[in-house]
Design a protein around this motif. Structure first.
Motif, PDB file in Angstrom:
ATOM      1  N   SER A 184     -12.280 -19.803  -7.112  1.00 32.91           N
ATOM      2  CA  SER A 184     -11.980 -18.384  -6.847  1.00 32.91           C
ATOM      3  C   SER A 184     -13.134 -17.498  -7.310  1.00 32.91           C
ATOM      4  CB  SER A 184     -10.677 -17.968  -7.529  1.00 32.91           C
ATOM      5  OG  SER A 184     -10.790 -18.028  -8.938  1.00 32.91           O
ATOM      6  N   ILE A 188     -11.728  -9.955 -11.017  1.00 32.85           N
ATOM      7  CA  ILE A 188     -10.602 -10.636 -10.376  1.00 32.85           C
ATOM      8  C   ILE A 188      -9.486 -10.953 -11.370  1.00 32.85           C
ATOM      9  CG2 ILE A 188     -12.001 -11.632  -8.552  1.00 32.85           C
ATOM     10  CD1 ILE A 188     -12.018 -14.265 -10.045  1.00 32.85           C
ATOM     11  N   TRP A 196     -15.206 -15.096  -4.860  1.00 28.68           N
ATOM     12  CA  TRP A 196     -15.341 -13.672  -5.163  1.00 28.68           C
ATOM     13  C   TRP A 196     -16.810 -13.257  -5.201  1.00 28.68           C
ATOM     14  CZ3 TRP A 196     -13.231  -9.304  -4.692  1.00 28.68           C
ATOM     15  CH2 TRP A 196     -13.612  -8.206  -5.463  1.00 28.68           C
ATOM     16  N   TYR A 210     -11.627 -16.105  -0.137  1.00 29.48           N
ATOM     17  CA  TYR A 210     -11.121 -15.712  -1.458  1.00 29.48           C
ATOM     18  C   TYR A 210      -9.592 -15.653  -1.457  1.00 29.48           C
ATOM     19  CZ  TYR A 210      -9.939 -12.788  -5.444  1.00 29.48           C
ATOM     20  OH  TYR A 210      -9.355 -12.296  -6.591  1.00 29.48           O
ATOM     21  N   ARG A 224     -13.800 -12.713   2.443  1.00 25.94           N
ATOM     22  CA  ARG A 224     -12.523 -12.246   1.903  1.00 25.94           C
ATOM     23  C   ARG A 224     -11.405 -13.242   2.204  1.00 25.94           C
ATOM     24  NH1 ARG A 224     -11.195  -6.519   1.774  1.00 25.94           N
ATOM     25  NH2 ARG A 224      -9.708  -6.996   3.401  1.00 25.94           N
TER      26      ARG A 224
END
Length: 205
Positions: free
Chosen positions: A32, A88, A36, A148, A145
């Protein structure tokens, strides 16, 4: 004997961690972060394009200043937020960053719509090249995106499910924010603009 007991205990501990999802948390957490980082790279790529777009548009006589100003202001707002990997893990900061990027998307969309009213600008090769580059960048943003979102979804399911939710609490793996602003699609949608001229009044015969 003690040595064998230690080996068995260590093996059991490792199997226990594997079974409770610890390794999956490690993997998805790192994935992740990488996803990101790619999102941020593409947002930065878009931000870097804007000064050239603004400079090109400024060269068009009588271009609508308000539209141009909104793009400049939206870029300034978006770049004022420090986009770090830790973002995040902070839902409030994440949402502010997301909203700022959404506003910039909307401002750029409106700029491109207004540019359609200026034939000289549309024919400008530099502007056309920048527009194509911007469109490509927007596509890259969407891909990054989505990657993610998929990664965070898998991570969050792990963090909320039993028994891995116990592991999440023990090791501090909190649920991560994702792109969920309801009006994001509306923010990114260019406004409808009618460039048609009103019909000329009929001439009396």
């Amino acid at each position: 004997m003690k040595r064998w007991l230690l080996i068995i205990a260590t093996a059991a501990s490792m199997l226990s961690l594997t079974g409770c999802g610890y390794n999956d948390f490690q993997r998805l957490d790192e994935k992740s972060k990488a996803a990101w980082s790619e999102v941020l790279n593409q947002y930065q790529r878009r931000s870097d394009l804007i000064p050239n777009i603004v400079a090109t548009v400024k060269g068009e006589a009588n271009f609508e200043q308000e539209t141009l100003t909104k793009v400049i202001e939206a870029r300034a707002k978006a770049t004022s937020i420090q986009a770090t990997p830790e973002l995040i893990n902070n839902p409030e900061a994440f949402n502010k960053f997301q909203q700022a990027q959404g506003e910039l998307s909307g401002a750029l969309s409106r700029l491109m719509v207004v540019a359609e009213k200026y034939p000289d600008l549309k024919a400008n090769q530099a502007f056309r090249d920048l527009r194509l580059t911007l469109e490509g960048t927007e596509n890259r943003i969407t891909v990054a995106r989505n990657e993610y979102i998929g990664t965070v979804q898998a991570y969050n399911i792990l963090a909320r499910s039993f028994p891995t939710n116990i592991t999440a609490k023990v090791f501090g793996y909190a649920v991560k924010p994702t792109f969920t602003v309801q009006n994001e699609a509306q923010i990114s949608q260019p406004p409808a603009v009618d460039f048609s001229k009103p019909a000329a009044p009929a001439t009396a015969k």
